[in-house]
Design a protein around this motif. Structure first.
Motif, short mmCIF file in Angstrom:
data_model
loop_
_atom_site.label_atom_id
_atom_site.label_comp_id
_atom_site.label_asym_id
_atom_site.label_seq_id
_atom_site.Cartn_x
_atom_site.Cartn_y
_atom_site.Cartn_z
N VAL A 145 0.86 -1.18 0.00
CA VAL A 145 0.00 0.00 0.00
C VAL A 145 0.90 1.23 0.00
O VAL A 145 1.84 1.31 0.80
CB VAL A 145 -0.93 0.03 1.23
N VAL A 146 0.62 2.16 -0.89
CA VAL A 146 1.35 3.43 -0.92
C VAL A 146 0.39 4.53 -0.49
O VAL A 146 -0.56 4.85 -1.21
CB VAL A 146 1.93 3.72 -2.31
N VAL A 154 3.88 1.82 2.56
CA VAL A 154 4.82 2.92 2.38
C VAL A 154 4.04 4.21 2.57
O VAL A 154 3.16 4.54 1.76
CB VAL A 154 5.46 2.88 0.98
N ASN A 155 4.34 4.94 3.62
CA ASN A 155 3.65 6.20 3.90
C ASN A 155 4.61 7.33 3.57
O ASN A 155 5.59 7.55 4.30
CB ASN A 155 3.21 6.24 5.36
N VAL A 156 4.33 8.06 2.49
CA VAL A 156 5.28 9.07 2.02
C VAL A 156 4.99 10.46 2.57
O VAL A 156 5.77 11.38 2.36
CB VAL A 156 5.33 9.12 0.47
N LEU A 185 5.85 -1.06 8.21
CA LEU A 185 5.34 0.29 7.94
C LEU A 185 6.54 1.20 7.74
O LEU A 185 7.31 1.45 8.68
CB LEU A 185 4.48 0.78 9.10
N ILE A 186 6.71 1.69 6.51
CA ILE A 186 7.86 2.53 6.17
C ILE A 186 7.38 3.97 6.06
O ILE A 186 6.48 4.26 5.27
CB ILE A 186 8.51 2.08 4.85
N ILE A 187 7.98 4.85 6.84
CA ILE A 187 7.56 6.26 6.88
C ILE A 187 8.68 7.11 6.30
O ILE A 187 9.82 7.06 6.76
CB ILE A 187 7.25 6.69 8.32
#
Length: 304
Positions: free
Chosen positions: A119-120, A187-189, A207-209
């Motif tokens: 999920v982006v 991926v939370n941009v 969860l990548i911030i």
């Protein structure tokens, strides 16, 4: 090294410096992500020659040192990367910052594998667009969370589904789009919607911030019970990564997504465009004297 500038991408850091959220000594020439041609080579430099086509995203350029929004840029040779013959200056400048950041987040920090469920969040952001393309290259199912107005263009990039960021029960809509399976990576941009981002993940999810903002507290019980890893990603540009990204760009695997191109003398309007929620893709600046040779010039009125 002295480089004649041909194109500069407006980065999120440029906007934060202009707003005062990131401190910088003034006066300052902005612009950190640029492409151009080598004009002068410093003594002792052997790997570059006059006329070489290069791209750069030095971390100090446009912050502590004069940036690229000028006809010429001085930059250390180690911060330059060769542009493939079939890639334009505009294409190279548009991807150098966003794709390297997304690449580092996904591979170095998130250990992205093949055919994952990703999920982006903030997928219409230039960084989100890069993440979508990288994940599709790895044959992942990708759910894009963004403003609904961008759904057609995100769909054209190969997303499985686009979910409106304002949808109620957002995590439920996302998981439904993955055939009722939770995501393996989110991926939370933007740093927004972090509690929802956490609920999208299953056991051992990541969860990548990539950017920070104020957020409601996370559900620590959920984080612990599902053994979710929360990863902050911020890394300098890596030459090996840039080589891979530019190669894939030259092969047509990745495509530069350009929102608009302005002249240096229209920089204020370009910054307003970059801040607009209507924007989809990179906003670039080019020197005024190159305006006839640009691949595309898009100008917006003062309201745009």
């Amino acid at each position: 090294m002295l480089v004649r500038v041909h194109a500069v991408a407006i980065s999120s850091r440029d906007l934060l410096i202009r707003s005062g959220e990131v401190p910088a000594a003034l006066p300052l020439v902005p612009g950190s992500e640029a492409a151009g041609e080598v004009i002068l080579v410093g003594s002792g430099v052997t790997e570059w020659s006059h006329g070489d086509r290069v791209v750069s995203a030095g971390s100090w350029v446009g912050r502590t040192h004069p940036g690229a929004c000028a006809d010429y840029l001085t930059v250390p040779s180690v911060d330059l990367h060769p542009i493939p013959e079939n890639v334009s200056f505009i294409g190279a400048a548009s991807i150098i910052g966003t794709f390297t950041a997304a690449w580092s987040a996904l591979f170095h920090h998130g250990q992205l594998g093949v055919q994952e469920r990703v999920v982006v969040v903030g997928a219409a952001d230039p960084l989100g667009i890069a993440a979508v393309q990288i994940c599709r290259w790895k044959e992942c199912r990708v759910i894009a969370v963004a403003d609904g107005r961008h759904a057609p263009r995100l769909g054209a990039l190969g997303t499985t589904r686009v979910v409106s960021q304002s949808a109620p029960e957002l995590a439920g809509h996302v998981i439904a789009g993955l055939d009722a399976e939770p995501a393996t990576i989110v991926v939370n941009v933007t740093g927004a919607l972090l509690p929802d981002s956490l609920r999208m993940l299953g056991r051992d999810g990541r969860l990548i911030i990539l950017n920070g903002s104020d957020s409601p507290p996370l559900d620590l019980q959920l984080l612990v019970s599902r053994q979710i890893r929360v990863i902050g990603s911020s890394a300098p540009v890596d030459a090996v990564d840039v080589h891979h990204i530019l190669k894939l760009l030259s092969e047509g695997t990745f495509i530069p997504v350009i929102d608009s191109i302005f002249l240096f003398t229209q920089a204020a309007r370009a910054h307003r465009r970059a801040e607009s929620p209507d924007t989809f893709g990179a906003v670039l600046l080019i020197p005024d004297h190159l305006h006839e040779s640009a691949e595309k010039i898009t100008q917006f009125d003062e309201e745009g």
